[in-house]
Design a protein around this motif. Structure first.
Motif, PDB file in Angstrom:
ATOM      1  N   ALA A 186       1.592  -2.017 -10.903  1.00 22.43           N
ATOM      2  CA  ALA A 186       1.944  -1.035 -11.784  1.00 22.43           C
ATOM      3  C   ALA A 186       1.164  -0.080 -11.735  1.00 22.43           C
ATOM      4  CB  ALA A 186       2.290  -1.800 -13.317  1.00 22.43           C
ATOM      5  N   ALA A 187      -0.133  -0.230 -11.875  1.00 23.32           N
ATOM      6  CA  ALA A 187      -1.088   0.773 -11.926  1.00 23.32           C
ATOM      7  C   ALA A 187      -1.281   1.620 -10.443  1.00 23.32           C
ATOM      8  CB  ALA A 187      -2.566   0.225 -12.209  1.00 23.32           C
ATOM      9  N   ALA A 188      -1.034   0.984  -9.621  1.00 20.55           N
ATOM     10  CA  ALA A 188      -0.828   1.510  -8.290  1.00 20.55           C
ATOM     11  C   ALA A 188       0.344   2.484  -8.035  1.00 20.55           C
ATOM     12  CB  ALA A 188      -0.911   0.512  -7.168  1.00 20.55           C
ATOM     13  N   ARG A 189       1.251   1.936  -8.601  1.00 16.32           N
ATOM     14  CA  ARG A 189       2.694   2.840  -8.490  1.00 16.32           C
ATOM     15  C   ARG A 189       2.333   3.968  -9.546  1.00 16.32           C
ATOM     16  NH1 ARG A 189       5.876   3.581  -4.755  1.00 16.32           N
ATOM     17  NH2 ARG A 189       6.650   1.648  -4.700  1.00 16.32           N
ATOM     18  N   ALA A 190       1.968   3.900 -10.495  1.00 15.19           N
ATOM     19  CA  ALA A 190       1.535   4.950 -11.403  1.00 15.19           C
ATOM     20  C   ALA A 190       0.502   6.191 -10.746  1.00 15.19           C
ATOM     21  CB  ALA A 190       1.098   4.694 -12.497  1.00 15.19           C
ATOM     22  N   GLU A 191      -0.413   5.647 -10.002  1.00 11.10           N
ATOM     23  CA  GLU A 191      -1.431   6.491  -9.378  1.00 11.10           C
ATOM     24  C   GLU A 191      -0.874   6.994  -8.005  1.00 11.10           C
ATOM     25  OE1 GLU A 191      -4.240   7.932 -10.550  1.00 11.10           O
ATOM     26  OE2 GLU A 191      -3.784   6.944 -12.236  1.00 11.10           O
ATOM     27  N   GLY A 192       0.456   6.812  -7.579  1.00 11.43           N
ATOM     28  CA  GLY A 192       0.941   7.374  -6.295  1.00 11.43           C
ATOM     29  C   GLY A 192       0.464   6.632  -5.077  1.00 11.43           C
ATOM     30  N   VAL A 193      -0.086   5.367  -5.195  1.00 13.03           N
ATOM     31  CA  VAL A 193      -0.514   4.429  -4.112  1.00 13.03           C
ATOM     32  C   VAL A 193       0.926   4.209  -3.175  1.00 13.03           C
ATOM     33  CG1 VAL A 193      -1.560   2.560  -3.154  1.00 13.03           C
ATOM     34  CG2 VAL A 193      -2.459   3.799  -4.972  1.00 13.03           C
ATOM     35  N   THR A 194       0.618   4.377  -1.739  1.00  9.93           N
ATOM     36  CA  THR A 194       1.896   4.089  -0.981  1.00  9.93           C
ATOM     37  C   THR A 194       1.810   2.990  -0.486  1.00  9.93           C
ATOM     38  OG1 THR A 194       0.757   5.389   0.838  1.00  9.93           O
ATOM     39  CG2 THR A 194       1.967   6.727  -0.590  1.00  9.93           C
ATOM     40  N   ARG A 195       0.687   2.119   0.008  1.00  7.23           N
ATOM     41  CA  ARG A 195       0.631   0.841   0.693  1.00  7.23           C
ATOM     42  C   ARG A 195      -0.111  -0.034  -0.374  1.00  7.23           C
ATOM     43  NH1 ARG A 195       1.195  -1.484   5.506  1.00  7.23           N
ATOM     44  NH2 ARG A 195       3.092  -0.114   5.565  1.00  7.23           N
ATOM     45  N   ARG A 244      -6.105   2.044 -13.254  1.00  6.70           N
ATOM     46  CA  ARG A 244      -6.040   3.383 -12.838  1.00  6.70           C
ATOM     47  C   ARG A 244      -7.189   4.320 -12.367  1.00  6.70           C
ATOM     48  NH1 ARG A 244      -0.755   5.832 -16.089  1.00  6.70           N
ATOM     49  NH2 ARG A 244      -1.158   7.484 -14.469  1.00  6.70           N
ATOM     50  N   ARG A 245      -8.101   4.134 -12.902  1.00  2.23           N
ATOM     51  CA  ARG A 245      -9.483   4.575 -12.656  1.00  2.23           C
ATOM     52  C   ARG A 245      -9.849   4.280 -11.306  1.00  2.23           C
ATOM     53  NH1 ARG A 245     -11.288   3.798 -18.007  1.00  2.23           N
ATOM     54  NH2 ARG A 245     -12.453   1.877 -17.305  1.00  2.23           N
ATOM     55  N   ALA A 246      -9.788   2.876 -10.936  1.00  2.53           N
ATOM     56  CA  ALA A 246     -10.082   2.325  -9.616  1.00  2.53           C
ATOM     57  C   ALA A 246      -9.257   2.928  -8.616  1.00  2.53           C
ATOM     58  CB  ALA A 246     -10.240   1.100  -9.748  1.00  2.53           C
ATOM     59  N   LEU A 247      -8.087   3.235  -8.995  1.00  2.00           N
ATOM     60  CA  LEU A 247      -6.990   3.404  -7.961  1.00  2.00           C
ATOM     61  C   LEU A 247      -6.527   5.008  -7.884  1.00  2.00           C
ATOM     62  CD1 LEU A 247      -4.344   0.972  -9.070  1.00  2.00           C
ATOM     63  CD2 LEU A 247      -5.140   0.797  -6.631  1.00  2.00           C
ATOM     64  N   ALA A 248      -7.613   5.746  -8.843  1.00  2.00           N
ATOM     65  CA  ALA A 248      -7.084   7.351  -8.540  1.00  2.00           C
ATOM     66  C   ALA A 248      -7.478   7.730  -7.230  1.00  2.00           C
ATOM     67  CB  ALA A 248      -8.107   7.714  -9.708  1.00  2.00           C
ATOM     68  N   GLY A 249      -6.726   8.575  -6.560  1.00  2.00           N
ATOM     69  CA  GLY A 249      -6.805   9.287  -5.351  1.00  2.00           C
ATOM     70  C   GLY A 249      -6.856   8.280  -4.113  1.00  2.00           C
ATOM     71  N   ALA A 250      -6.382   6.825  -4.415  1.00  2.00           N
ATOM     72  CA  ALA A 250      -6.112   6.027  -3.226  1.00  2.00           C
ATOM     73  C   ALA A 250      -4.759   6.135  -2.676  1.00  2.00           C
ATOM     74  CB  ALA A 250      -6.474   4.506  -3.667  1.00  2.00           C
ATOM     75  N   SER A 251      -4.768   5.881  -1.347  1.00  2.00           N
ATOM     76  CA  SER A 251      -3.441   5.762  -0.513  1.00  2.00           C
ATOM     77  C   SER A 251      -2.712   4.285  -0.339  1.00  2.00           C
ATOM     78  CB  SER A 251      -3.569   6.478   0.704  1.00  2.00           C
ATOM     79  OG  SER A 251      -4.460   6.123   1.588  1.00  2.00           O
ATOM     80  N   ALA A 252      -3.833   3.460  -0.548  1.00  2.00           N
ATOM     81  CA  ALA A 252      -3.478   1.994  -0.406  1.00  2.00           C
ATOM     82  C   ALA A 252      -4.536   1.035  -1.396  1.00  2.00           C
ATOM     83  CB  ALA A 252      -3.981   1.460   0.889  1.00  2.00           C
ATOM     84  N   ALA A 253      -3.697  -0.060  -1.880  1.00  2.00           N
ATOM     85  CA  ALA A 253      -4.365  -1.057  -2.504  1.00  2.00           C
ATOM     86  C   ALA A 253      -4.068  -2.450  -2.125  1.00  2.00           C
ATOM     87  CB  ALA A 253      -3.914  -0.796  -4.099  1.00  2.00           C
ATOM     88  N   LEU A 308      -8.408   6.668   1.454  1.00  2.00           N
ATOM     89  CA  LEU A 308      -8.979   5.772   0.574  1.00  2.00           C
ATOM     90  C   LEU A 308      -8.295   4.532   0.370  1.00  2.00           C
ATOM     91  CD1 LEU A 308     -11.493   5.180  -1.464  1.00  2.00           C
ATOM     92  CD2 LEU A 308     -10.188   6.436  -3.266  1.00  2.00           C
ATOM     93  N   VAL A 309      -9.040   3.354   0.190  1.00  2.00           N
ATOM     94  CA  VAL A 309      -8.174   1.985  -0.039  1.00  2.00           C
ATOM     95  C   VAL A 309      -9.201   1.478  -1.226  1.00  2.00           C
ATOM     96  CG1 VAL A 309      -9.205   0.967   1.830  1.00  2.00           C
ATOM     97  CG2 VAL A 309      -7.567  -0.011   0.804  1.00  2.00           C
ATOM     98  N   THR A 310      -8.352   1.099  -2.237  1.00  2.00           N
ATOM     99  CA  THR A 310      -9.081   0.360  -3.275  1.00  2.00           C
ATOM    100  C   THR A 310      -9.044  -1.181  -2.995  1.00  2.00           C
ATOM    101  OG1 THR A 310      -8.662   2.053  -4.767  1.00  2.00           O
ATOM    102  CG2 THR A 310      -9.284   0.143  -5.874  1.00  2.00           C
ATOM    103  N   VAL A 311      -9.684  -1.953  -3.197  1.00  2.00           N
ATOM    104  CA  VAL A 311      -9.806  -3.526  -2.925  1.00  2.00           C
ATOM    105  C   VAL A 311     -10.373  -4.119  -4.001  1.00  2.00           C
ATOM    106  CG1 VAL A 311     -10.649  -5.328  -1.308  1.00  2.00           C
ATOM    107  CG2 VAL A 311     -10.046  -2.912  -0.267  1.00  2.00           C
ATOM    108  N   PHE A 312      -9.257  -4.758  -4.830  1.00  2.00           N
ATOM    109  CA  PHE A 312      -9.428  -5.472  -6.149  1.00  2.00           C
ATOM    110  C   PHE A 312      -9.993  -6.982  -5.372  1.00  2.00           C
ATOM    111  CE2 PHE A 312      -6.760  -2.274  -7.392  1.00  2.00           C
ATOM    112  CZ  PHE A 312      -7.349  -1.916  -8.350  1.00  2.00           C
ATOM    113  N   GLY A 313     -11.221  -7.423  -6.005  1.00  2.00           N
ATOM    114  CA  GLY A 313     -11.638  -8.644  -5.438  1.00  2.00           C
ATOM    115  C   GLY A 313     -12.442  -8.688  -4.441  1.00  2.00           C
ATOM    116  N   GLY A 314     -12.930  -7.484  -4.031  1.00  2.00           N
ATOM    117  CA  GLY A 314     -13.665  -7.055  -2.713  1.00  2.00           C
ATOM    118  C   GLY A 314     -14.747  -7.623  -2.204  1.00  2.00           C
TER     119      GLY A 314
END
Length: 323
Positions: free
Chosen positions: A102-111, A65-74, A4-10
């Motif tokens: 910061a939120a991505a790091r807290a949710e364990g996003v790698t990219r 953080r809700r938007a990034l939960a479970g994502a591997s990339a942001a 899963l990738v989260t795209v802000f402003g997508g």
């Protein structure tokens, strides 16, 4: 599908193209926007269930953080071209980028992929360019291996550059050349930028890189206006506007900005004092395996609506010539 990738402003101009490219690459995509009800059509860019739309605000950590939960990339594409109310450059481009990272790091996003802009410079006269540089630095503090993309002006069917001046040419006999029209640009096609974003998410070797994205041609502002007028079949006087006068126009634009979309702001005038071309100090589209698309290949596909006769103008001209 991949992760899963989260795209802000997508749901924006660049974001819509990035989402389509990521969908083609097989990613599940979560499009994070302030107003989900305005982005429902984004689900059509992929297979059933592949794209989801969620609400997020760069000022609200819980929503990020809700938007990034479970994502591997942001991917952060959130940006503004002019300041308005709480939507200031520093708040959106710098603090917003830091909050997302910061939120991505807290949710364990790698990219992490950060959209910046050519000309991003902490020492720039332009607040826009400074804030973009501050955003890059903020993200890199948290993700040293973040991928940063810096495009020149982006063109395509919904762009804010050619469409704006083509619309102006519909009603005005004059088009202004800020600073004489000598500023150089390297316009890049939105489809190429979207593809670059997809590669930035997918390619391991892209980690930590800054990519400067420019098209195949470097043109001055005057040359871009001449190309535009040729495409829409109109003759307009190109009036050089000296920098001091342009500054006054920009100041007037700032005052009018609360009521209407101004033709130019003071910060945009400052930004135009610097060429907007790739420096050669960083990799670009070639290194991502992307062949840059020319202006001539794309402009006719959407500027036709500004011609007399629209999409049938060429056919009409040929018929008239045959009489």
């Amino acid at each position: 599908m991949q992760n899963l990738v989260t795209v802000f402003g997508g749901s924006g101009f660049v974001g819509a193209n990035a989402v389509r490219q990521l969908a083609k690459a097989g990613w599940r995509i979560r499009v994070a926007v302030r107003n989900p009800n305005l982005a429902y059509a984004m689900r059509l860019a992929g297979d059933v269930g592949q794209i989801d739309i969620v609400q997020a605000n760069v000022r609200n950590e819980a929503s990020l953080r809700r938007a990034l939960a479970g994502a591997s990339a942001a991917v952060n594409l959130v940006g503004v071209l002019r300041e308005s109310g709480r939507q200031g450059f520093q708040a959106v481009h710098a603090m917003g980028a830091r909050n997302i990272a910061a939120a991505a790091r807290a949710e364990g996003v790698t990219r992490m992929v950060q959209m910046s802009a050519l000309g991003a410079d902490p020492a720039s006269e332009s607040s826009y360019a400074r804030s973009k540089a501050h955003g890059e630095a903020a993200v890199r503090e948290i993700y040293p291996d973040a991928v940063v993309l810096r495009p020149s002006i982006v063109f395509g069917a919904e762009d804010a550059f050619f469409n704006r001046f083509a619309a102006m040419a519909q009603i005005s006999p004059v088009l202004p050349l800020i600073g004489g029209g000598h500023t150089r640009f390297q316009p890049v096609f939105v489809g190429d930028v979207g593809q670059a974003l997809a590669h930035a998410v997918n390619l391991p070797q892209a980690g930590g890189q800054t990519y400067e994205l420019g098209g195949p041609a470097v043109l001055t502002f005057r040359q871009l206006m001449e190309l535009l007028l040729a495409q829409i079949g109109k003759r307009r006087f190109l009036a050089p506007v000296p920098w001091p006068v342009a500054g006054l126009l920009g100041a007037a634009g700032n005052l009018a900005g609360a009521l209407i979309e101004p033709p130019v702001t003071a910060d945009q005038v400052r930004l135009l004092k610097t060429d907007n071309v790739v420096s050669g100090a960083h990799p670009g589209l070639d290194e991502l395996g992307i062949s840059a698309t020319t202006l001539e290949a794309v402009l006719p596909s959407y500027l036709y609506r500004y011609r007399k006769g629209g999409q049938y103008a060429d056919q009409e001209d040929r018929e008239l010539a045959a009489i």
